[in-house]
Write a protein that holds these residues in place. Structure first.
Motif, PDB file in Angstrom:
ATOM      1  N   ASP A  41      16.248  -1.584 -49.115  1.00 15.96           N
ATOM      2  CA  ASP A  41      16.022  -0.691 -50.258  1.00 15.96           C
ATOM      3  C   ASP A  41      14.576  -0.206 -50.341  1.00 15.96           C
ATOM      4  O   ASP A  41      14.174   0.401 -51.341  1.00 15.96           O
ATOM      5  CB  ASP A  41      16.389  -1.406 -51.567  1.00 15.96           C
ATOM      6  CG  ASP A  41      17.889  -1.566 -51.733  1.00 15.96           C
ATOM      7  OD1 ASP A  41      18.618  -0.615 -51.378  1.00 15.96           O
ATOM      8  OD2 ASP A  41      18.328  -2.628 -52.201  1.00 15.96           O
ATOM      9  N   GLU A  42      13.793  -0.466 -49.300  1.00 18.37           N
ATOM     10  CA  GLU A  42      12.363  -0.159 -49.338  1.00 18.37           C
ATOM     11  C   GLU A  42      12.099   1.337 -49.558  1.00 18.37           C
ATOM     12  O   GLU A  42      11.166   1.712 -50.260  1.00 18.37           O
ATOM     13  CB  GLU A  42      11.704  -0.618 -48.032  1.00 18.37           C
ATOM     14  CG  GLU A  42      10.202  -0.669 -48.095  1.00 18.37           C
ATOM     15  CD  GLU A  42       9.599  -1.320 -46.860  1.00 18.37           C
ATOM     16  OE1 GLU A  42       8.430  -1.719 -46.931  1.00 18.37           O
ATOM     17  OE2 GLU A  42      10.282  -1.396 -45.817  1.00 18.37           O
ATOM     18  N   ALA A  43      12.935   2.183 -48.973  1.00 18.38           N
ATOM     19  CA  ALA A  43      12.734   3.626 -49.116  1.00 18.38           C
ATOM     20  C   ALA A  43      12.909   4.079 -50.562  1.00 18.38           C
ATOM     21  O   ALA A  43      12.315   5.076 -50.992  1.00 18.38           O
ATOM     22  CB  ALA A  43      13.706   4.378 -48.216  1.00 18.38           C
ATOM     23  N   GLU A  44      13.691   3.341 -51.334  1.00 17.22           N
ATOM     24  CA  GLU A  44      13.934   3.693 -52.733  1.00 17.22           C
ATOM     25  C   GLU A  44      12.745   3.331 -53.624  1.00 17.22           C
ATOM     26  O   GLU A  44      12.506   3.979 -54.652  1.00 17.22           O
ATOM     27  CB  GLU A  44      15.193   2.958 -53.221  1.00 17.22           C
ATOM     28  CG  GLU A  44      15.560   3.196 -54.675  1.00 17.22           C
ATOM     29  CD  GLU A  44      16.047   4.610 -54.957  1.00 17.22           C
ATOM     30  OE1 GLU A  44      16.099   4.981 -56.144  1.00 17.22           O
ATOM     31  OE2 GLU A  44      16.381   5.339 -53.999  1.00 17.22           O
ATOM     32  N   ILE A  45      11.976   2.309 -53.222  1.00 14.03           N
ATOM     33  CA  ILE A  45      10.904   1.785 -54.065  1.00 14.03           C
ATOM     34  C   ILE A  45       9.859   2.847 -54.396  1.00 14.03           C
ATOM     35  O   ILE A  45       9.346   2.908 -55.512  1.00 14.03           O
ATOM     36  CB  ILE A  45      10.253   0.559 -53.395  1.00 14.03           C
ATOM     37  CG1 ILE A  45      11.273  -0.591 -53.303  1.00 14.03           C
ATOM     38  CG2 ILE A  45       9.016   0.106 -54.158  1.00 14.03           C
ATOM     39  CD1 ILE A  45      10.762  -1.808 -52.542  1.00 14.03           C
ATOM     40  N   LYS A  46       9.548   3.700 -53.425  1.00 11.83           N
ATOM     41  CA  LYS A  46       8.474   4.677 -53.629  1.00 11.83           C
ATOM     42  C   LYS A  46       8.794   5.717 -54.700  1.00 11.83           C
ATOM     43  O   LYS A  46       7.910   6.487 -55.098  1.00 11.83           O
ATOM     44  CB  LYS A  46       8.148   5.386 -52.312  1.00 11.83           C
ATOM     45  CG  LYS A  46       9.235   6.265 -51.752  1.00 11.83           C
ATOM     46  CD  LYS A  46       8.738   6.974 -50.501  1.00 11.83           C
ATOM     47  CE  LYS A  46       9.802   7.874 -49.892  1.00 11.83           C
ATOM     48  NZ  LYS A  46      10.939   7.092 -49.358  1.00 11.83           N
ATOM     49  N   ASN A  47      10.032   5.736 -55.190  1.00  8.55           N
ATOM     50  CA  ASN A  47      10.402   6.688 -56.238  1.00  8.55           C
ATOM     51  C   ASN A  47       9.992   6.211 -57.635  1.00  8.55           C
ATOM     52  O   ASN A  47      10.237   6.908 -58.625  1.00  8.55           O
ATOM     53  CB  ASN A  47      11.910   6.929 -56.207  1.00  8.55           C
ATOM     54  CG  ASN A  47      12.351   7.595 -54.921  1.00  8.55           C
ATOM     55  OD1 ASN A  47      11.659   8.462 -54.394  1.00  8.55           O
ATOM     56  ND2 ASN A  47      13.499   7.184 -54.396  1.00  8.55           N
ATOM     57  N   TYR A  48       9.365   5.024 -57.713  1.00  5.65           N
ATOM     58  CA  TYR A  48       8.971   4.465 -59.002  1.00  5.65           C
ATOM     59  C   TYR A  48       7.442   4.374 -59.071  1.00  5.65           C
ATOM     60  O   TYR A  48       6.748   4.681 -58.103  1.00  5.65           O
ATOM     61  CB  TYR A  48       9.655   3.108 -59.216  1.00  5.65           C
ATOM     62  CG  TYR A  48      11.159   3.266 -59.243  1.00  5.65           C
ATOM     63  CD1 TYR A  48      11.834   3.459 -60.439  1.00  5.65           C
ATOM     64  CD2 TYR A  48      11.902   3.293 -58.062  1.00  5.65           C
ATOM     65  CE1 TYR A  48      13.213   3.664 -60.471  1.00  5.65           C
ATOM     66  CE2 TYR A  48      13.280   3.493 -58.077  1.00  5.65           C
ATOM     67  CZ  TYR A  48      13.926   3.682 -59.288  1.00  5.65           C
ATOM     68  OH  TYR A  48      15.281   3.896 -59.311  1.00  5.65           O
ATOM     69  N   LYS A  49       6.920   3.960 -60.217  1.00  2.00           N
ATOM     70  CA  LYS A  49       5.467   3.896 -60.402  1.00  2.00           C
ATOM     71  C   LYS A  49       4.917   2.476 -60.266  1.00  2.00           C
ATOM     72  O   LYS A  49       3.744   2.285 -59.953  1.00  2.00           O
ATOM     73  CB  LYS A  49       5.093   4.440 -61.786  1.00  2.00           C
ATOM     74  CG  LYS A  49       5.469   5.909 -62.011  1.00  2.00           C
ATOM     75  CD  LYS A  49       4.631   6.833 -61.147  1.00  2.00           C
ATOM     76  CE  LYS A  49       5.000   8.295 -61.387  1.00  2.00           C
ATOM     77  NZ  LYS A  49       4.707   8.727 -62.770  1.00  2.00           N
ATOM     78  N   THR A  50       5.783   1.489 -60.521  1.00  2.88           N
ATOM     79  CA  THR A  50       5.363   0.086 -60.466  1.00  2.88           C
ATOM     80  C   THR A  50       6.457  -0.740 -59.806  1.00  2.88           C
ATOM     81  O   THR A  50       7.642  -0.550 -60.111  1.00  2.88           O
ATOM     82  CB  THR A  50       5.104  -0.489 -61.876  1.00  2.88           C
ATOM     83  OG1 THR A  50       4.301   0.415 -62.628  1.00  2.88           O
ATOM     84  CG2 THR A  50       4.438  -1.848 -61.806  1.00  2.88           C
ATOM     85  N   VAL A  51       6.060  -1.666 -58.934  1.00  5.35           N
ATOM     86  CA  VAL A  51       7.019  -2.614 -58.381  1.00  5.35           C
ATOM     87  C   VAL A  51       6.706  -3.987 -58.968  1.00  5.35           C
ATOM     88  O   VAL A  51       5.560  -4.449 -58.938  1.00  5.35           O
ATOM     89  CB  VAL A  51       6.991  -2.651 -56.833  1.00  5.35           C
ATOM     90  CG1 VAL A  51       5.612  -2.978 -56.290  1.00  5.35           C
ATOM     91  CG2 VAL A  51       8.015  -3.651 -56.299  1.00  5.35           C
ATOM     92  N   VAL A  52       7.722  -4.610 -59.566  1.00  8.08           N
ATOM     93  CA  VAL A  52       7.593  -5.925 -60.193  1.00  8.08           C
ATOM     94  C   VAL A  52       8.322  -6.932 -59.318  1.00  8.08           C
ATOM     95  O   VAL A  52       9.521  -6.776 -59.054  1.00  8.08           O
ATOM     96  CB  VAL A  52       8.179  -5.925 -61.619  1.00  8.08           C
ATOM     97  CG1 VAL A  52       8.001  -7.298 -62.271  1.00  8.08           C
ATOM     98  CG2 VAL A  52       7.539  -4.837 -62.474  1.00  8.08           C
ATOM     99  N   ILE A  53       7.607  -7.960 -58.857  1.00 16.53           N
ATOM    100  CA  ILE A  53       8.195  -8.966 -57.970  1.00 16.53           C
ATOM    101  C   ILE A  53       8.386 -10.261 -58.753  1.00 16.53           C
ATOM    102  O   ILE A  53       7.427 -10.849 -59.241  1.00 16.53           O
ATOM    103  CB  ILE A  53       7.299  -9.208 -56.739  1.00 16.53           C
ATOM    104  CG1 ILE A  53       7.190  -7.916 -55.920  1.00 16.53           C
ATOM    105  CG2 ILE A  53       7.844 -10.343 -55.885  1.00 16.53           C
ATOM    106  CD1 ILE A  53       6.265  -8.018 -54.721  1.00 16.53           C
TER     107      ILE A  53
END
Length: 299
Positions: free
Chosen positions: A67-79
């Motif tokens: 799903d890495e390609a989808e992540i760039k469509n957001y502003k923040t990644v929360v792990i």
């Protein structure tokens, strides 16, 4: 990107670490960042008071990469959580690529760090802010007990090193609070100099942008420091130009007086430069006359 000495650094994504006691609402707070996508490796996203814009419910690190390609469509990644990603998911991942690492934990943790930094750097290149969530644990620090993020050894050192801001969440007197400043009892990092603060209730409108507001404060603080460093360097450059032009006692005394106006962190270095200039001109300081004189006069 090339940034010259005369230019301020541009605004950049930041890394925030949130850790705290169970049930204090770490995931809910993380989800108040700007347009977040949550990577849920701790199976706790359904307990959060508010949901992220999107959630990756991962069974393995490969699920995250798919799903890495989808992540760039957001502003923040929360792990959520750093321990699960680093100590569990990535450990299995690196061993699956090199089975020798199963018997060499030192190299395995090095490989984990490399994979994690690669993932973080990709998110930074996509201009995403990053929020790393961790549980807290008590550990011995000499004769004292200190609370720190629950991440193993080298992995904890890694996340604390890359973090711009580290906050401890807990409950005091029935109120949820967050502390960024390091204390005798808790690990912290406080670039933005944010004071200990109460976390608003989920029904409070201020809660909806709580982490987004903190992230912006951190960014503003970093840019302010960059501007202050730029001004300090400008002052040093002017100072050095004037020092180079000094040819006699009077001009040296004038520049010595200006040195006291510089920030304390720079004064020691500049006084060394003045001393070198004094020696180059064959002068010494005569305390009785309060000026620089030739060595012959000083005698």
């Amino acid at each position: 990107m090339l940034v010259k000495k005369s230019e301020s650094f541009p605004e950049r994504p930041v890394v925030i670490v949130l850790y705290g006691t169970p049930g204090v609402g770490k995931t809910s707070v993380g989800n108040t960042a700007n347009t977040p996508i949550l990577i849920d490796t701790d199976r706790g996203s359904d307990r959060a008071a508010n949901r992220a814009e999107a959630t990756i419910i991962a069974q393995s690190w490969n699920d995250v990469l798919q799903d890495e390609a989808e992540i760039k469509n957001y502003k923040t990644v929360v792990i959520d959580t750093a321990k699960s990603v680093l100590d569990d998911y990535l450990m299995v991942w690196v061993i699956s690529k090199d089975y020798k690492l199963e018997k060499n934990k030192l190299k395995a943790y090095g490989a984990i760090g490399d994979e994690f930094k690669l993932f973080i750097n990709k998110r930074r290149s996509e201009n995403l802010d990053i929020v790393l969530i961790a549980h807290s644990k008590e550990e011995k620090d000499g004769d004292n007990t200190k609370i720190s993020p629950d991440v193993t050894g080298q992995s904890k050192d890694l996340i604390l090193r890359i973090a711009d801001q580290v906050g401890f969440m807990t409950v005091e007197n029935g109120k949820r609070i967050i502390t960024f400043e390091p204390t005798d009892k808790t690990i912290g990092k406080n670039v933005a100099r944010i004071p200990k603060m109460e976390i608003p209730d989920e029904a409070d409108p201020k809660f909806k942008t709580f982490m987004s507001d903190i992230i912006q404060q951190v960014k503003d603080s970093i840019r302010k420091q960059s501007a202050e460093q730029l001004e300090a360097q400008r002052q040093i450059d002017v100072f050095q130009t004037e020092l180079n032009a000094c040819t006699d006692s009077n001009s040296l005394m004038a520049i010595s007086g200006k040195c006291a106006t510089l920030p304390k962190a720079q004064q020691a270095a500049m006084r060394k430069r003045i001393s070198a200039k004094v020696a180059d001109l064959g002068l010494v300081y005569d305390k009785s006359q309060n000026k620089f004189v030739t060595k012959e006069v000083a005698k």
